[in-house]
Design an enzyme around this catalytic site. Structure first.
Site, PDB file in Angstrom:
ATOM      1  N   TYR A 225       5.592  25.157 115.869  1.00 28.26           N
ATOM      2  CA  TYR A 225       6.424  24.085 115.346  1.00 28.26           C
ATOM      3  C   TYR A 225       7.573  23.915 116.324  1.00 28.26           C
ATOM      4  CZ  TYR A 225       4.226  24.136 110.652  1.00 28.26           C
ATOM      5  OH  TYR A 225       3.365  24.039 109.586  1.00 28.26           O
ATOM      6  N   HIS A 257      -0.660  18.114 114.491  1.00 28.46           N
ATOM      7  CA  HIS A 257      -1.072  18.092 113.083  1.00 28.46           C
ATOM      8  C   HIS A 257      -0.041  17.518 112.129  1.00 28.46           C
ATOM      9  CE1 HIS A 257      -4.925  20.714 113.034  1.00 28.46           C
ATOM     10  NE2 HIS A 257      -5.015  19.645 113.768  1.00 28.46           N
ATOM     11  N   HIS A 258       1.215  17.557 112.485  1.00 32.29           N
ATOM     12  CA  HIS A 258       2.165  16.784 111.696  1.00 32.29           C
ATOM     13  C   HIS A 258       3.427  16.470 112.491  1.00 32.29           C
ATOM     14  CE1 HIS A 258       4.530  20.455 109.873  1.00 32.29           C
ATOM     15  NE2 HIS A 258       5.315  19.842 110.723  1.00 32.29           N
ATOM     16  N   HIS A 338       4.168  19.802 114.624  1.00 32.60           N
ATOM     17  CA  HIS A 338       3.264  20.937 114.432  1.00 32.60           C
ATOM     18  C   HIS A 338       2.145  20.820 115.458  1.00 32.60           C
ATOM     19  CE1 HIS A 338       0.122  22.960 111.503  1.00 32.60           C
ATOM     20  NE2 HIS A 338       0.067  23.451 112.714  1.00 32.60           N
ATOM     21  N   HIS A 419      -0.377  16.432 100.582  1.00 26.63           N
ATOM     22  CA  HIS A 419      -0.666  17.216 101.783  1.00 26.63           C
ATOM     23  C   HIS A 419      -1.142  18.619 101.463  1.00 26.63           C
ATOM     24  CE1 HIS A 419      -0.125  18.684 105.899  1.00 26.63           C
ATOM     25  NE2 HIS A 419       0.642  19.658 105.442  1.00 26.63           N
ATOM     26  N   HIS A 421      -3.736  21.787 103.707  1.00 27.00           N
ATOM     27  CA  HIS A 421      -4.406  22.032 104.985  1.00 27.00           C
ATOM     28  C   HIS A 421      -5.921  21.957 104.791  1.00 27.00           C
ATOM     29  CE1 HIS A 421      -0.568  23.920 106.921  1.00 27.00           C
ATOM     30  NE2 HIS A 421      -0.528  22.605 106.830  1.00 27.00           N
ATOM     31  N   MET A 495      -1.035  24.845 102.317  1.00 25.72           N
ATOM     32  CA  MET A 495       0.158  24.260 101.745  1.00 25.72           C
ATOM     33  C   MET A 495      -0.270  23.430 100.533  1.00 25.72           C
ATOM     34  SD  MET A 495       2.659  23.134 104.812  1.00 25.72           S
ATOM     35  CE  MET A 495       3.202  24.362 106.020  1.00 25.72           C
TER      36      MET A 495
END
Ligand SMILES: *[C@@H]1O[C@H](CO)[C@@H](O)[C@H](O)[C@H]1NC(C)=O
Ligand SMILES: *[C@@H]1O[C@H](CO)[C@@H](O)[C@H](O)[C@H]1NC(C)=O
Ligand SMILES: *[C@@H]1O[C@H](CO)[C@@H](O)[C@H](O)[C@H]1NC(C)=O
Ligand SMILES: *[C@@H]1O[C@H](CO)[C@@H](O)[C@H](O)[C@H]1NC(C)=O
Length: 660
Positions: A225, A257-258, A338, A419, A421, A495
């Protein structure tokens, strides 16, 4: 098969103009966000338009395909042929149309016992075939049709070179994920599904783009991150009206990824440039808990603004809502990225650009964003044993929190993003008021990590102080090779989070999230206490002593004997045990750190209590009313035009994911 006359030149002429000049065809007007357009194949041979009619609860599809052969169109829950709902149609050499409702079993679709799709129009001109057909959201044919719901569906498409050979040899076929019923506010000029996008990047003269571009060498580690800082391009008040992302290559997109954007609020009297210009110059750094004080000053950047996740489409706010930009002079933003690198590739350089569209036209309502869900990581709420097909985790925002967070008149939620994973299979946003469960704010039984969308609500929702909000997520761990899944930062950990966009914005609370702290919850699996280890970035057991130092990930996979009874008891507690919610009040001077939140609990005088709540076990749970609309006088295998339809109210009981 009943014939339908070939259409006139006029329609074709219109279509022809569209094919060669997309800009002249207004496929989705501002007034109708339920009219959609998509080029489903890369070559542009298969064009799909659809329109949702909420009065009749029907969807009408128009497909135009570069073939004189048959056209196949279908709906599938997760993209497989088996269990999919398929229609096959076209125009024969003698000018007669054909159209059949089928379902997928193996490779060759079989004809349905009940024909529930209606052909409206069919014609062939030159090398193109056009079909228009419609269907109720729910045809009442659970066995052989796929209902059109708020859940993610895959549109499966195919076409052949001839009509006679209705065989799937599948030269030309594919699938496109889509929420068919959602309104869509993406301007056509930016819609990646419409060719020619990118040529009109500015929406109008008042609109500009705030570009946050970063290029980074990503180390050979599973998860990173990174926080970078960006200065707003204007110092006078504007409204952000939408977001888009730009990835130069597929590789760039695969590894991101984010993206989360936060607005920075320096303490009163401190010059923001002195805090953030050095961070811009240095390019930022690795960061996980942004509220914890650190040399990058991320602790001042706690107001959520936007979240993008895998395959997110462009995001636009409804016309009456905007997000403030530089409302009080120069502004700085933190962008957390991410990076995912599961194969530990080295020499990975990733570039992308996040674009905020902002306008000098100030809209009537000011939007804010809040994050809700299960505390991850740093809590043990998410434990999913291996081999589960449908394991549920809850995140809560207790009435005691919404009471502090929202003004008396409440907030109006207009969009949301759910959200999880990669093990997530379903996600749902519950809303309780008193003894009633209101309709779900958002639901998706076919959740797909690889298609995470900001979704505009069909009806805006008022949330009042004292309401209980619960987001639930279900996970499938049948293909983890015997590994239990716990909460964490990595894409391979889990998550359960929901993001809400609402008005009127307040920046005093950024999140409301919860964890399980009940006696007995961890004891169930033989653990007494755990602690977050920042260096290992893992939740580690601290007692009993014989397991001390073992991570929860390792422990739940290798030390627990997952009996059926233990699985059931764990699931029961994860749903019904009381959870402790955190919803701290922020001021620029006083942002509670992660360790304060997890160890201190209630902080005197700061309003940072941690109210308790449980998933209601006594209230009547919301059941969506049946949308089942049956055609009268079915004639198997044959289509007739102009049939009357009648709505049949029928309680369908529980289907699939429902109940929680
Ligand atoms: C489908 O095409 C017809 C013209 O053939 C048009 O009137 C109608 O609006 C189209 N519907 C959609 C959903 O695009
Ligand atoms: C299709 O699904 C059904 C039930 O879900 C199953 O019984 C059948 O074996 C499947 N067929 C194939 C070819 O996978
Ligand atoms: C699955 O686990 C076994 C035993 O731990 C291991 O040998 C194997 O390589 C794993 N397979 C995959 C695909 O990870
Ligand atoms: C999944 O689990 C929930 C309870 O957590 C239950 O209500 C639902 O029926 C289950 N769905 C399936 C398909 O088993």
């Amino acid at each position: 098969m009943e014939g339908i006359s070939v259409r006139t030149f006029i329609t074709f002429g219109f279509l022809l103009i569209c094919f060669f000049n997309w800009a002249t065809c207004d496929y989705r007007t501002e007034e109708n966000p339920y009219k959609h357009f998509a080029q489903v194949d890369p070559e542009g041979n298969y064009i799909l338009e659809w329109i949702v009619n909420w009065d009749t609860k029907r969807v009408t599809f128009n497909v135009t395909v570069a073939t004189n052969g048959y056209i196949g169109f279908g709906l599938s829950r997760r993209g497989q042929m088996n269990g999919s709902d398929i229609v096959i149609g076209g125009v024969n050499r003698n000018g007669r149309s054909y159209f059949t409702d089928c379902h997928g079993t193996g490779e060759i679709p079989e004809i349905d016992d009940s024909q529930d799709w209606s052909l409206l129009d069919a014609w062939e001109r030159g090398s193109r075939t056009f079909l228009s057909f419609s269907r109720p959201f729910d045809t009442c044919d659970d066995e052989q049709d796929v209902p059109i719901t708020d859940d993610l569906l895959q549109v499966i498409w195919t076409y052949g070179e001839t009509d006679d050979e209705i065989q799937y040899h599948f030269q030309n076929r594919g699938a496109m994920p889509v929420y068919l019923l959602d309104p869509d506010l993406v301007p056509r000029s930016l819609d990646p599904r419409v060719p020619n996008n990118g040529q009109q990047p500015l929406l109008d003269d008042s609109t500009r783009i705030f570009e946050m571009t970063t290029t980074r060498d990503v180390p050979a580690q599973d998860t990173m991150y990174w926080c970078s800082f960006h200065k707003a391009p204007t110092t006078s008040k504007h409204h952000i009206i939408g977001f888009d992302t730009l990835f130069p290559t597929e590789k760039d997109e695969t590894h991101v990824h984010h993206l989360v954007i936060y607005r920075c609020h320096p303490p009163p009297g401190v010059n923001p440039a002195s805090l953030f210009e050095p961070q811009i110059a240095s390019g930022g750094g690795e960061c996980y808990f942004i509220r914890d004080p650190n040399p990058m000053n991320t602790q001042y950047c706690t107001e959520d603004v936007f979240l993008w996740a895998v395959k997110g489409r462009p995001t636009f706010f409804p016309e009456h809502v905007g997000m403030p930009l530089s409302a009080n002079g120069p502004e700085y933003y933190l962008l957390q990225t991410h990076y995912d690198n599961p194969n530990l590739e080295s020499n990975l350089r990733i570039t992308f650009s996040l674009q905020a569209y902002y306008s000098s036209v100030i809209r009537p309502n000011e939007a804010g964003m809040i994050t809700l869900g299960t505390i991850t990581p740093g809590s043990t709420s998410i434990i999913v044993p291996p081999g589960e097909t449908n394991h549920t985790i809850m995140g809560m925002c207790a009435p005691g929190c919404t009471d502090q967070m929202f003004p008396e008149e409440g907030i109006t939620v207009f969009a949301s993003l759910l959200h999880t994973h990669i093990r997530g299979r379903g996600a749902r946003y519950h809303h309780f008021r008193g003894n009633t469960e209101l309709p779900w704010i958002l639901t998706d039984e076919n959740y797909d990590f690889n298609y995470q969308q900001y979704r505009v609500l069909r009806e805006e929702r008022k949330v009042l102080p004292g309401d209980l909000l619960v987001n639930s997520c279900t996970y499938d761990t049948t293909d983890t090779n015997g590994t239990a899944v716990i909460g964490g930062f990595s894409t391979r950990q889990e998550m359960c989070t929901a993001f809400l966009w609402y008005y009127t914005r307040s920046n005093s609370h950024a999140f409301c999230r919860s964890e399980l702290k009940s006696d007995g919850y961890l004891n169930l699996v033989g653990v007494r206490t755990t602690q977050w280890n920042q260096e290992r970035r893992a939740m580690v057991i601290t007692s009993p002593a014989r397991y001390s130092g073992i991570s929860m990930a390792d422990y739940t996979t290798n030390y627990v004997d997952w009996t059926v009874e233990m699985r059931e008891e764990l699931q029961r507690r994860q749903i019904y045990d009381p959870q402790s919610s955190q919803c701290p009040r922020f001021t620029p001077d006083d942002v509670p750190t992660e360790s304060q939140l997890s160890t201190e609990g209630a902080r005197e005088g700061t309003g940072n209590q941690q109210p308790m709540s449980s998933f209601p076990s006594k209230v009547r749970l919301y059941q969506p009313s049946s949308q089942c609309v049956r055609r009268r006088n079915q004639i198997g295998g044959q289509q007739q035009r102009g049939k009357t339809i009648r709505e049949k109210e029928r309680s369908k009981g529980r289907r699939g994911w429902s109940g929680i």
